[in-house]
Enzyme design. Structure first.
Site, PDB file in Angstrom:
ATOM      1  N   CYS A 105       0.822  -1.221   0.000  1.00 31.80           N
ATOM      2  CA  CYS A 105       0.000   0.000   0.000  1.00 31.80           C
ATOM      3  C   CYS A 105       0.850   1.263   0.000  1.00 31.80           C
ATOM      4  O   CYS A 105       0.633   2.184  -0.796  1.00 31.80           O
ATOM      5  CB  CYS A 105      -0.971  -0.018   1.177  1.00 31.80           C
ATOM      6  SG  CYS A 105      -0.182   0.067   2.814  1.00 31.80           S
ATOM      7  N   HIS A 155      -2.630   1.478   6.896  1.00 32.17           N
ATOM      8  CA  HIS A 155      -2.931   1.295   5.470  1.00 32.17           C
ATOM      9  C   HIS A 155      -3.127   2.664   4.823  1.00 32.17           C
ATOM     10  O   HIS A 155      -3.655   3.590   5.448  1.00 32.17           O
ATOM     11  CB  HIS A 155      -4.208   0.445   5.310  1.00 32.17           C
ATOM     12  CG  HIS A 155      -4.465   0.021   3.892  1.00 32.17           C
ATOM     13  ND1 HIS A 155      -3.699  -0.901   3.243  1.00 32.17           N
ATOM     14  CD2 HIS A 155      -5.429   0.400   3.008  1.00 32.17           C
ATOM     15  CE1 HIS A 155      -4.167  -1.083   2.012  1.00 32.17           C
ATOM     16  NE2 HIS A 155      -5.220  -0.302   1.851  1.00 32.17           N
ATOM     17  N   HIS A 167      -5.806   1.397  -4.026  1.00 32.29           N
ATOM     18  CA  HIS A 167      -4.812   0.964  -3.044  1.00 32.29           C
ATOM     19  C   HIS A 167      -4.373  -0.460  -3.360  1.00 32.29           C
ATOM     20  O   HIS A 167      -5.055  -1.197  -4.084  1.00 32.29           O
ATOM     21  CB  HIS A 167      -5.392   1.040  -1.622  1.00 32.29           C
ATOM     22  CG  HIS A 167      -6.631   0.218  -1.428  1.00 32.29           C
ATOM     23  ND1 HIS A 167      -6.822  -0.611  -0.345  1.00 32.29           N
ATOM     24  CD2 HIS A 167      -7.777   0.087  -2.174  1.00 32.29           C
ATOM     25  CE1 HIS A 167      -8.006  -1.205  -0.426  1.00 32.29           C
ATOM     26  NE2 HIS A 167      -8.605  -0.788  -1.523  1.00 32.29           N
TER      27      HIS A 167
END
Length: 222
Positions: A105, A155, A167
């Site tokens: 990510c 994240h 993502h």
């Protein structure tokens, strides 16, 4: 007798000469004719020159207005979002930060903004402290969504507009587009950070400071 005639003729001629001298009559001579003047032909009149048309001066085009810093940042953010669309379907790779190796990510965010001339931290929790904090209602394409922030950010993804973000979701999914309203993700807590337009994060600015031995530029106080 001949002498008498000869003398008479001579006498007659003398009389004629004397008479002509008295009356002013000169012997008739042949008159020389006066020359006739030569008349030159009149020159043919030349046509008047046509006036040279003046060139039409076109007004200079009005230069487009210089975009404001906010407009430039918005365009850069849109460029980041557009780039992310091109990576949908790429593999997930823990620690990956290139299209060839795959992305995790934070690697996706790191790579996209490096292509736009920015140097970001490599770890999601550190990326969550970079750029400018943006309210949710003010989010624009290109803003970085930091899930779990302001506590520990686990994240990150790139907002692309209309409630969607891109993502690197995990090994099972790779790089995907997700909705912020997707209940499956269960990530209601997040902050938005704007990287586009942050001059202190520009690679050239950082490298210039390092080369000069100067402190790295710092962001303004939020």
């Amino acid at each position: 007798m001949k002498n008498i005639w000869k003398a008479a003729i001579i006498a007659l001629l003398c009389l004629v000469y004397a008479l002509s001298s008295c009356t002013g009559v000169s012997p008739v001579s042949e008159a020389t004719p006066s020359p006739v003047p030569t008349v030159s032909p009149s020159p043919t009149p030349r046509p008047a020159p046509k006036p040279t048309p003046k060139p039409t001066v076109k007004p200079s085009p009005t230069p487009p207005p210089t975009p404001s810093p906010e407009e430039l940042a918005a365009q850069e953010g849109q460029d980041a979002a557009n780039m992310c669309f091109g990576f949908i379907g790429y593999n997930y790779k823990y620690g990956g930060k290139t299209p060839e190796a795959g992305f995790d990510c934070s690697g996706l965010v790191y790579y996209v903004y490096s292509q736009l001339g920015y140097t970001l931290e490599r770890v999601a929790n550190y990326q969550a402290k970079q750029g400018i904090l943006i309210e949710h209602e003010d989010m624009q394409p290109g803003d970085v969504l930091c899930f779990g922030a302001p506590d520990y950010c686990s994240h990150v993804g790139v907002y692309v507009g209309d409630g969607w973000y891109i993502h690197a979701m995990g090994a099972e999914f790779g790089v995907v587009a997700s909705s912020l309203d997707d209940p499956y993700l269960k990530r209601p807590k997040y902050e938005a950070r704007r990287i586009a337009g942050c001059e202190w994060l520009k690679t050239e600015v950082i490298e210039a400071a390092l080369a000069a031995g100067e402190p790295l530029p710092t962001p303004p106080t939020e």
